[in-house]
Design an enzyme around this catalytic site. Structure first.
Site, PDB file in Angstrom:
ATOM      1  N   HIS A 196      55.053 -47.919  -7.379  1.00 24.42           N
ATOM      2  CA  HIS A 196      54.573 -46.567  -7.050  1.00 24.42           C
ATOM      3  C   HIS A 196      53.486 -46.192  -8.048  1.00 24.42           C
ATOM      4  O   HIS A 196      53.068 -47.019  -8.867  1.00 24.42           O
ATOM      5  CB  HIS A 196      55.748 -45.580  -7.064  1.00 24.42           C
ATOM      6  CG  HIS A 196      56.583 -45.647  -8.307  1.00 24.42           C
ATOM      7  ND1 HIS A 196      56.106 -45.275  -9.546  1.00 24.42           N
ATOM      8  CD2 HIS A 196      57.855 -46.087  -8.519  1.00 24.42           C
ATOM      9  CE1 HIS A 196      57.043 -45.436 -10.450  1.00 24.42           C
ATOM     10  NE2 HIS A 196      58.127 -45.945  -9.859  1.00 24.42           N
ATOM     11  N   GLY A 252      53.512 -44.503 -10.689  1.00 19.29           N
ATOM     12  CA  GLY A 252      53.861 -44.667 -12.111  1.00 19.29           C
ATOM     13  C   GLY A 252      53.463 -46.062 -12.575  1.00 19.29           C
ATOM     14  O   GLY A 252      52.847 -46.242 -13.635  1.00 19.29           O
ATOM     15  N   HIS A 253      53.813 -47.057 -11.746  1.00 13.72           N
ATOM     16  CA  HIS A 253      53.453 -48.441 -12.085  1.00 13.72           C
ATOM     17  C   HIS A 253      51.935 -48.637 -12.093  1.00 13.72           C
ATOM     18  O   HIS A 253      51.391 -49.299 -12.971  1.00 13.72           O
ATOM     19  CB  HIS A 253      54.062 -49.420 -11.066  1.00 13.72           C
ATOM     20  CG  HIS A 253      55.563 -49.412 -11.021  1.00 13.72           C
ATOM     21  ND1 HIS A 253      56.270 -48.990  -9.924  1.00 13.72           N
ATOM     22  CD2 HIS A 253      56.493 -49.782 -11.931  1.00 13.72           C
ATOM     23  CE1 HIS A 253      57.568 -49.103 -10.151  1.00 13.72           C
ATOM     24  NE2 HIS A 253      57.735 -49.576 -11.365  1.00 13.72           N
ATOM     25  N   LYS A 269      58.520 -42.522 -18.932  1.00 14.22           N
ATOM     26  CA  LYS A 269      59.637 -42.175 -18.039  1.00 14.22           C
ATOM     27  C   LYS A 269      60.947 -42.782 -18.569  1.00 14.22           C
ATOM     28  O   LYS A 269      62.000 -42.171 -18.520  1.00 14.22           O
ATOM     29  CB  LYS A 269      59.310 -42.700 -16.635  1.00 14.22           C
ATOM     30  CG  LYS A 269      60.482 -42.919 -15.720  1.00 14.22           C
ATOM     31  CD  LYS A 269      60.840 -41.648 -15.023  1.00 14.22           C
ATOM     32  CE  LYS A 269      61.925 -41.752 -13.981  1.00 14.22           C
ATOM     33  NZ  LYS A 269      62.769 -42.882 -13.950  1.00 14.22           N
ATOM     34  N   ASP A 270      60.855 -44.027 -19.063  1.00 10.96           N
ATOM     35  CA  ASP A 270      62.008 -44.708 -19.653  1.00 10.96           C
ATOM     36  C   ASP A 270      61.824 -44.702 -21.169  1.00 10.96           C
ATOM     37  O   ASP A 270      61.538 -45.730 -21.784  1.00 10.96           O
ATOM     38  CB  ASP A 270      62.119 -46.126 -19.095  1.00 10.96           C
ATOM     39  CG  ASP A 270      62.236 -46.118 -17.587  1.00 10.96           C
ATOM     40  OD1 ASP A 270      63.347 -45.939 -17.092  1.00 10.96           O
ATOM     41  OD2 ASP A 270      61.204 -46.240 -16.887  1.00 10.96           O
ATOM     42  N   GLN A 308      63.947 -46.888 -23.513  1.00 12.22           N
ATOM     43  CA  GLN A 308      63.516 -48.287 -23.343  1.00 12.22           C
ATOM     44  C   GLN A 308      62.229 -48.548 -24.146  1.00 12.22           C
ATOM     45  O   GLN A 308      62.114 -49.559 -24.847  1.00 12.22           O
ATOM     46  CB  GLN A 308      63.281 -48.562 -21.865  1.00 12.22           C
ATOM     47  CG  GLN A 308      62.556 -49.860 -21.567  1.00 12.22           C
ATOM     48  CD  GLN A 308      62.474 -50.127 -20.077  1.00 12.22           C
ATOM     49  OE1 GLN A 308      63.468 -50.508 -19.471  1.00 12.22           O
ATOM     50  NE2 GLN A 308      61.324 -49.919 -19.468  1.00 12.22           N
ATOM     51  N   MET A 310      58.174 -40.013 -10.612  1.00 10.73           N
ATOM     52  CA  MET A 310      58.177 -41.127  -9.654  1.00 10.73           C
ATOM     53  C   MET A 310      59.149 -42.191 -10.140  1.00 10.73           C
ATOM     54  O   MET A 310      59.216 -42.485 -11.342  1.00 10.73           O
ATOM     55  CB  MET A 310      56.785 -41.705  -9.530  1.00 10.73           C
ATOM     56  CG  MET A 310      55.858 -40.708  -8.921  1.00 10.73           C
ATOM     57  SD  MET A 310      54.595 -41.515  -7.959  1.00 10.73           S
ATOM     58  CE  MET A 310      53.736 -40.080  -7.360  1.00 10.73           C
ATOM     59  N   SER A 311      59.899 -42.748  -9.206  1.00 15.12           N
ATOM     60  CA  SER A 311      60.879 -43.784  -9.543  1.00 15.12           C
ATOM     61  C   SER A 311      61.167 -44.590  -8.285  1.00 15.12           C
ATOM     62  O   SER A 311      61.207 -44.025  -7.187  1.00 15.12           O
ATOM     63  CB  SER A 311      62.177 -43.120 -10.020  1.00 15.12           C
ATOM     64  OG  SER A 311      63.234 -44.050  -9.988  1.00 15.12           O
ATOM     65  N   SER A 312      61.357 -45.884  -8.454  1.00 14.93           N
ATOM     66  CA  SER A 312      61.692 -46.715  -7.287  1.00 14.93           C
ATOM     67  C   SER A 312      62.980 -46.219  -6.650  1.00 14.93           C
ATOM     68  O   SER A 312      63.176 -46.330  -5.440  1.00 14.93           O
ATOM     69  CB  SER A 312      61.857 -48.178  -7.715  1.00 14.93           C
ATOM     70  OG  SER A 312      60.713 -48.593  -8.418  1.00 14.93           O
TER      71      SER A 312
HETATM   72  P1  AMP Z   1      60.674 -50.204 -13.424  1.00 12.99           P
HETATM   73  O1  AMP Z   1      60.012 -50.962 -12.321  1.00 12.99           O
HETATM   74  O2  AMP Z   1      61.368 -48.967 -12.987  1.00 12.99           O
HETATM   75  O3  AMP Z   1      61.511 -51.089 -14.318  1.00 12.99           O
HETATM   76  O4  AMP Z   1      59.499 -49.677 -14.352  1.00 12.99           O
HETATM   77  C1  AMP Z   1      58.519 -50.543 -14.856  1.00 12.99           C
HETATM   78  C2  AMP Z   1      57.665 -49.794 -15.836  1.00 12.99           C
HETATM   79  O5  AMP Z   1      57.064 -48.677 -15.182  1.00 12.99           O
HETATM   80  C3  AMP Z   1      58.463 -49.227 -17.024  1.00 12.99           C
HETATM   81  O6  AMP Z   1      57.702 -49.343 -18.204  1.00 12.99           O
HETATM   82  C4  AMP Z   1      58.647 -47.795 -16.624  1.00 12.99           C
HETATM   83  O7  AMP Z   1      58.827 -46.918 -17.723  1.00 12.99           O
HETATM   84  C5  AMP Z   1      57.345 -47.504 -15.915  1.00 12.99           C
HETATM   85  N1  AMP Z   1      57.494 -46.375 -15.016  1.00 12.99           N
HETATM   86  C6  AMP Z   1      58.420 -46.195 -14.043  1.00 12.99           C
HETATM   87  N2  AMP Z   1      58.263 -45.003 -13.446  1.00 12.99           N
HETATM   88  C7  AMP Z   1      57.207 -44.396 -14.058  1.00 12.99           C
HETATM   89  C8  AMP Z   1      56.549 -43.130 -13.899  1.00 12.99           C
HETATM   90  N3  AMP Z   1      56.941 -42.248 -12.995  1.00 12.99           N
HETATM   91  N4  AMP Z   1      55.503 -42.863 -14.709  1.00 12.99           N
HETATM   92  C9  AMP Z   1      55.092 -43.755 -15.646  1.00 12.99           C
HETATM   93  N5  AMP Z   1      55.664 -44.962 -15.839  1.00 12.99           N
HETATM   94  C10 AMP Z   1      56.711 -45.277 -15.060  1.00 12.99           C
END
Ligand code: AMP
Length: 282
Positions: A34, A36-37, A149-150, A153, A184-186
């Site tokens: 999304h 965010g990524h 967002k994380d 982590q 935004m989040s998967s």
């Molecule tokens: P994930 O696929 O959820 O493991 O996230 C992969 C990377 O994208 C991690 O570094 C997350 O912190 C970052 N991420 C996920 N959602 C967002 C967001 N809404 N805004 C910024 N970074 C994000």
């Protein structure tokens, strides 16, 4: 765009890029991409010659009763999106490539191990640290990009880089939000329409608490309790935590905000667990 699925394939491309003195940036993800990524990808493209995006849903970071099997997957769509963004390499290792038979190593992180998500998801960050370290060794980036967002982590990855003397600079990217403020989040794809309408309250409540904390009329512990009660009254089924913490040390704040801080929240809507955090400057 190169699509690499094995360590050997990836390494042959990385080796030739290293020989050409290219600076490599890594954006680790679990896919279902999304905005965010894509913000992380854009940040990496500004600072690096070559950008590698990894897509791997890491079983080591999911607990037995967690949502690994339900985690959204859309590989073809993700590849198309990254291609449109002119990403150089997408690395999509199958499970057996990342953890072949007999794989037996687990990095254990002591930092922040008993607070926030670490206390609610035992072993989660050990799984994260292990897969991030493997990705660092496989991709050999000089820069890596993670989202605020994380936030916990991000802090743990910084500790990993520091404690293992990694020659990798960790960059953070602010949280990208939907128009109404939901981060935004998967996992948002798993929400029903009704849950989605309730989910926006997380951000609204964080904003309200940040404003009140800055005004300084109520002690922080009181605001934290107020925030939890508000989430429950808006329809969240459970609140794992709502806490004010120092943005650098992650120490809990209970009284007044004196340094850059953040409010952290994790709350459940049915079987979906959402997390978010926002900054408060004194
Ligand atoms: P994930 O696929 O959820 O493991 O996230 C992969 C990377 O994208 C991690 O570094 C997350 O912190 C970052 N991420 C996920 N959602 C967002 C967001 N809404 N805004 C910024 N970074 C994000």
């Amino acid at each position: 765009m190169i699509v690499a699925r094995t360590v050997a394939e990836l390494r042959s491309h990385i080796n030739s890029m290293k020989k050409a003195n290219k600076e490599i940036g890594l954006v680790p993800t679990m896919g279902a991409l999304h905005k965010g990524h894509t913000a992380l990808v854009s940040a990496a493209q500004k600072l690096c010659d070559v950008v590698v995006v990894s897509i791997f849903v890491n079983p080591l970071q999911f607990g037995v009763s967690e949502d690994m099997d339900r985690y959204p997957r859309q590989e073809e769509k993700d590849i198309k999106l990254l291609e449109e963004m002119s990403v150089d390499i997408v690395y999509i290792p199958p499970l057996k490539e990342m953890y072949p038979e007999g794989f037996s190593l687990l990095l254990q992180t002591q930092a922040y191990h008993d607070i926030l998500c670490a206390s609610k998801r035992p072993g989660h960050f050990d799984g994260v640290a292990t897969v991030v370290m493997k990705l660092f060794l496989q991709v050999q980036p000089s820069k890596a990009f993670f989202g605020e967002k994380d936030y916990q982590q991000l802090c743990i990855v910084r500790v990993l880089a520091r404690d293992l003397d990694l020659d990798i600079r960790i960059f953070s990217v602010p949280t990208v939000r939907e128009a109404d403020g939901l981060a935004m989040s998967s996992r948002n794809a798993l929400l029903t329409d009704h849950q989605r309408s309730v989910a926006v309250n997380i951000y609204q409540i964080l904003e309200l608490l940040a404003k009140k904390a800055k005004q300084g009329r109520s002690p922080i512990y009181y605001l934290a309790r107020e925030g939890k009660n508000l989430l429950l009254s808006k329809g969240f089924s459970k609140v794992d935590y709502l806490e004010f913490r120092d943005a650098e040390t992650l120490e809990e704040i209970t009284n007044t905000i004196k340094r850059p801080s953040r409010i952290f929240v994790a709350a459940h809507l049915g079987s979906v667990r959402l997390i978010d955090n926002i900054e408060i400057l004194p």
